[in-house]
Design a protein around this motif. Structure first.
Motif, mmCIF file in Angstrom:
data_model
loop_
_atom_site.group_PDB
_atom_site.id
_atom_site.type_symbol
_atom_site.label_atom_id
_atom_site.label_comp_id
_atom_site.label_asym_id
_atom_site.label_seq_id
_atom_site.Cartn_x
_atom_site.Cartn_y
_atom_site.Cartn_z
ATOM 1 N N TRP A 245 0.840 -1.205 0.000
ATOM 2 C CA TRP A 245 0.000 0.000 0.000
ATOM 3 C C TRP A 245 0.871 1.249 0.000
ATOM 4 O O TRP A 245 0.656 2.188 -0.761
ATOM 5 C CB TRP A 245 -0.940 -0.011 1.195
ATOM 6 N N LYS A 246 1.866 1.273 0.868
ATOM 7 C CA LYS A 246 2.771 2.425 0.922
ATOM 8 C C LYS A 246 3.466 2.624 -0.414
ATOM 9 O O LYS A 246 3.697 3.754 -0.854
ATOM 10 C CB LYS A 246 3.819 2.216 2.023
ATOM 11 N N GLY A 247 3.788 1.530 -1.072
ATOM 12 C CA GLY A 247 4.507 1.615 -2.337
ATOM 13 C C GLY A 247 3.717 2.310 -3.420
ATOM 14 O O GLY A 247 4.242 3.164 -4.135
ATOM 15 N N PHE A 248 2.424 1.972 -3.568
ATOM 16 C CA PHE A 248 1.704 2.566 -4.680
ATOM 17 C C PHE A 248 1.025 3.883 -4.334
ATOM 18 O O PHE A 248 0.725 4.674 -5.213
ATOM 19 C CB PHE A 248 0.721 1.568 -5.319
ATOM 20 N N THR A 249 0.781 4.168 -3.054
ATOM 21 C CA THR A 249 0.164 5.458 -2.710
ATOM 22 C C THR A 249 1.184 6.490 -2.253
ATOM 23 O O THR A 249 0.853 7.676 -2.172
ATOM 24 C CB THR A 249 -0.866 5.287 -1.585
ATOM 25 N N GLN A 250 2.410 6.043 -1.932
ATOM 26 C CA GLN A 250 3.417 6.961 -1.385
ATOM 27 C C GLN A 250 2.899 7.656 -0.130
ATOM 28 O O GLN A 250 3.124 8.842 0.089
ATOM 29 C CB GLN A 250 3.832 7.995 -2.434
ATOM 30 N N SER A 251 2.177 6.916 0.692
ATOM 31 C CA SER A 251 1.662 7.452 1.954
ATOM 32 C C SER A 251 1.758 6.361 3.008
ATOM 33 O O SER A 251 1.839 5.172 2.695
ATOM 34 C CB SER A 251 0.208 7.908 1.799
ATOM 35 N N ASN A 252 1.736 6.761 4.266
ATOM 36 C CA ASN A 252 1.865 5.808 5.353
ATOM 37 C C ASN A 252 0.560 5.041 5.561
ATOM 38 O O ASN A 252 -0.535 5.563 5.349
ATOM 39 C CB ASN A 252 2.252 6.524 6.648
ATOM 40 N N ALA A 253 0.700 3.800 6.002
ATOM 41 C CA ALA A 253 -0.468 2.961 6.261
ATOM 42 C C ALA A 253 -0.141 1.943 7.345
ATOM 43 O O ALA A 253 1.013 1.528 7.498
ATOM 44 C CB ALA A 253 -0.905 2.241 4.986
ATOM 45 N N LYS A 254 -1.156 1.566 8.107
ATOM 46 C CA LYS A 254 -1.050 0.480 9.078
ATOM 47 C C LYS A 254 -2.244 -0.435 8.838
ATOM 48 O O LYS A 254 -3.395 0.003 8.975
ATOM 49 C CB LYS A 254 -1.060 1.017 10.513
ATOM 50 N N ILE A 255 -1.980 -1.671 8.443
ATOM 51 C CA ILE A 255 -3.048 -2.573 8.056
ATOM 52 C C ILE A 255 -2.919 -3.887 8.817
ATOM 53 O O ILE A 255 -1.914 -4.585 8.696
ATOM 54 C CB ILE A 255 -3.026 -2.849 6.539
ATOM 55 N N ASN A 256 -3.940 -4.218 9.586
ATOM 56 C CA ASN A 256 -4.031 -5.514 10.254
ATOM 57 C C ASN A 256 -4.815 -6.449 9.339
ATOM 58 O O ASN A 256 -5.896 -6.120 8.880
ATOM 59 C CB ASN A 256 -4.740 -5.354 11.599
ATOM 60 N N ARG A 257 -4.287 -7.617 9.078
ATOM 61 C CA ARG A 257 -4.879 -8.534 8.099
ATOM 62 C C ARG A 257 -5.913 -9.476 8.711
ATOM 63 O O ARG A 257 -6.406 -10.384 8.041
ATOM 64 C CB ARG A 257 -3.786 -9.349 7.415
ATOM 65 N N GLU A 258 -6.261 -9.287 9.969
ATOM 66 C CA GLU A 258 -7.208 -10.174 10.630
ATOM 67 C C GLU A 258 -8.596 -9.542 10.701
ATOM 68 O O GLU A 258 -8.737 -8.318 10.741
ATOM 69 C CB GLU A 258 -6.730 -10.488 12.056
ATOM 70 N N VAL A 259 -9.631 -10.387 10.718
ATOM 71 C CA VAL A 259 -10.988 -9.896 10.938
ATOM 72 C C VAL A 259 -11.068 -9.268 12.333
ATOM 73 O O VAL A 259 -10.600 -9.847 13.310
ATOM 74 C CB VAL A 259 -12.015 -11.046 10.804
ATOM 75 N N GLY A 260 -11.605 -8.072 12.402
ATOM 76 C CA GLY A 260 -11.628 -7.333 13.664
ATOM 77 C C GLY A 260 -10.435 -6.425 13.846
ATOM 78 O O GLY A 260 -10.411 -5.595 14.759
ATOM 79 N N GLY A 261 -9.428 -6.589 12.969
ATOM 80 C CA GLY A 261 -8.234 -5.755 13.058
ATOM 81 C C GLY A 261 -8.485 -4.355 12.513
ATOM 82 O O GLY A 261 -9.305 -4.152 11.612
ATOM 83 N N SER A 264 -5.313 1.930 9.132
ATOM 84 C CA SER A 264 -5.173 3.380 8.985
ATOM 85 C C SER A 264 -4.490 3.629 7.647
ATOM 86 O O SER A 264 -3.424 3.073 7.379
ATOM 87 C CB SER A 264 -4.336 3.949 10.138
ATOM 88 N N LEU A 265 -5.102 4.466 6.793
ATOM 89 C CA LEU A 265 -4.600 4.694 5.444
ATOM 90 C C LEU A 265 -4.352 6.168 5.195
ATOM 91 O O LEU A 265 -4.953 7.023 5.866
ATOM 92 C CB LEU A 265 -5.600 4.168 4.408
ATOM 93 N N PHE A 266 -3.512 6.467 4.210
ATOM 94 C CA PHE A 266 -3.216 7.838 3.808
ATOM 95 C C PHE A 266 -2.845 8.701 5.021
ATOM 96 O O PHE A 266 -3.479 9.712 5.314
ATOM 97 C CB PHE A 266 -4.393 8.445 3.044
ATOM 98 N N ASP A 267 -1.817 8.239 5.746
ATOM 99 C CA ASP A 267 -1.279 8.978 6.900
ATOM 100 C C ASP A 267 -2.339 9.234 7.965
ATOM 101 O O ASP A 267 -2.322 10.253 8.641
ATOM 102 C CB ASP A 267 -0.669 10.307 6.441
ATOM 103 N N GLY A 268 -3.296 8.310 8.103
ATOM 104 C CA GLY A 268 -4.297 8.436 9.155
ATOM 105 C C GLY A 268 -5.567 9.149 8.731
ATOM 106 O O GLY A 268 -6.490 9.276 9.548
ATOM 107 N N SER A 269 -5.659 9.594 7.483
ATOM 108 C CA SER A 269 -6.873 10.279 7.025
ATOM 109 C C SER A 269 -8.072 9.341 6.998
ATOM 110 O O SER A 269 -9.209 9.772 7.173
ATOM 111 C CB SER A 269 -6.654 10.883 5.635
ATOM 112 N N ILE A 270 -7.816 8.038 6.755
ATOM 113 C CA ILE A 270 -8.875 7.040 6.706
ATOM 114 C C ILE A 270 -8.579 5.982 7.760
ATOM 115 O O ILE A 270 -7.450 5.507 7.878
ATOM 116 C CB ILE A 270 -8.945 6.380 5.316
ATOM 117 N N THR A 271 -9.590 5.611 8.532
ATOM 118 C CA THR A 271 -9.432 4.572 9.544
ATOM 119 C C THR A 271 -10.624 3.623 9.484
ATOM 120 O O THR A 271 -11.677 3.961 8.944
ATOM 121 C CB THR A 271 -9.338 5.166 10.961
ATOM 122 N N GLY A 272 -10.445 2.430 10.033
ATOM 123 C CA GLY A 272 -11.565 1.506 10.040
ATOM 124 C C GLY A 272 -11.213 0.169 10.655
ATOM 125 O O GLY A 272 -10.145 -0.007 11.246
#
Length: 356
Positions: A245-261, A264-272
């Motif tokens: 994700w960081k590679g193609f958007t050139q922005s920071n991201a934190k992604i948990n791959r588990e259900v319930g995880g 945070s995308l685009f340097d925290g602009s999107i969360t879920g």
């Protein structure tokens, strides 16, 4: 704002003897430009960017200029920020050899030409310059871009969030907030509410958000279909692997791959939160922009269908997208759809070469 005796009387309040704007019911405007200068100076001055990494030392010096306009409007107790400002700050850097001897000291500047309420959910453009464009000077500048840009953007987001909460008018708003036992005949008690405003006063538990917003005015859905020449598992991996994700958007991201995880995308602009995951087939997420009203979440559903080897059809459905953000901007749906197209799907094609 027009003075009493001028303009449309529906928007004008005659002065009360005690000078009180009861419960902030009437339109009140606070100039925030000087407050903005002070806050941004505090946030951006004397920041350590690099301290010895790669034998480089970089820090910001001070905010030289904050120009434009900034104000907070309060109507019926609702905060409506408005700002269009530019910011300039200076920085300094030094490169040293392995023995700690100085090789070069440079000065530079950072220009943020446009920070505005209409783009509150997007990071602003940042321009970095250095006085010495030699090889070492460029290396110091590149280090500032790599390490300093995220720090500067983080501080700008603090400013944007502070304006959203009322800036210097927040204290006054809290003082004049209606009491819970307010008479039903008072303006605040009889004011019509909107779907995006109710959660600000009484936050809705996340589990109830979809139920509470479904079928109400003020929310829309987005549907997109995209075709890629790749395997379905490739697209799935890009969406669920934070390094890709960081590679193609050139922005920071934190992604948990588990259900319930959480993610945070685009340097925290999107969360879920991940709701349902089937590798290479399905992603369902509770999803929100930071600029949306508190407690409001949409539901994103991405399906990956591979009708033939090497061809993948991605179908996106996003429901319960609010028509307005917390600032009153009514372009949320359009911006969200454009973001999926331009900042996600297009980037996948551009960086990884998955053509249509």
């Amino acid at each position: 704002m027009a003075k009493y005796g001028e303009g449309d009387k529906r928007w004008i309040v005659e002065d009360r003897p005690d000078g009180t704007n009861v419960h902030n019911w009437h339109w009140a405007e606070t100039n925030c430009l000087e407050w903005s200068r002070n806050l941004l100076s505090k946030l951006l001055s004397d920041l350590t960017i690099v301290d010895g990494e790669g034998n480089l030392y970089i820090k910001t010096k001070e905010v030289d200029k904050v120009e434009g306009e900034a104000f907070i409007n309060i109507r019926k107790g609702k905060i409506i920020p408005g700002y269009e400002i530019s910011v300039s700050l200076s920085w300094e850097g030094e490169a040293r050899d392995a023995d700690g001897k100085s090789l070069l000291k440079v000065d530079g500047s950072v220009e943020i030409p446009y920070i505005a309420d209409e783009n509150a959910d997007e990071d602003p453009e940042i321009k970095v310059t250095v006085m010495d464009e030699g090889p070492i000077g460029r290396r110091i500048k590149d280090a500032f871009l790599s390490k300093g840009k995220p720090i500067v953007l983080e501080k700008v987001r603090v400013y944007v969030q502070s304006m959203a909460k009322g800036g210097p008018a927040k204290e006054e708003l809290e003082i004049k907030k209606p009491s819970t036992n307010e008479s039903s005949s008072s303006p605040a008690a009889i004011a019509p509410s909107t779907a995006t405003a109710t959660s600000t006063a009484t936050p809705t538990p996340p589990a109830q958000t979809k139920k509470d917003t479904k079928g109400k005015k003020g929310f829309k859905s987005i549907s997109l279909t995209e075709k890629f020449h790749c395997r379905a598992k490739d697209i799935y991996e890009i969406m669920m692997d934070e390094n890709r994700w960081k590679g193609f958007t050139q922005s920071n991201a934190k992604i948990n791959r588990e259900v319930g995880g959480q993610f945070s995308l685009f340097d925290g602009s999107i969360t879920g939160i991940n709701q349902e995951l089937q590798e290479g087939k399905l992603i369902v997420q509770k999803w929100r922009f930071g600029s949306w009203p508190d407690g409001i979440h949409s539901m994103v559903r991405l399906t990956f269908d591979e009708p033939e080897p090497g061809v993948t059809i991605v179908k996106l459905t996003q429901t319960d997208v609010p028509e307005e953000d917390r600032y009153g901007n009514s372009t949320v749906v359009e911006n969200t759809e454009r973001g999926w197209r331009d900042l996600i799907f297009y980037k996948i094609r551009a960086v990884f070469g998955f053509g249509v």
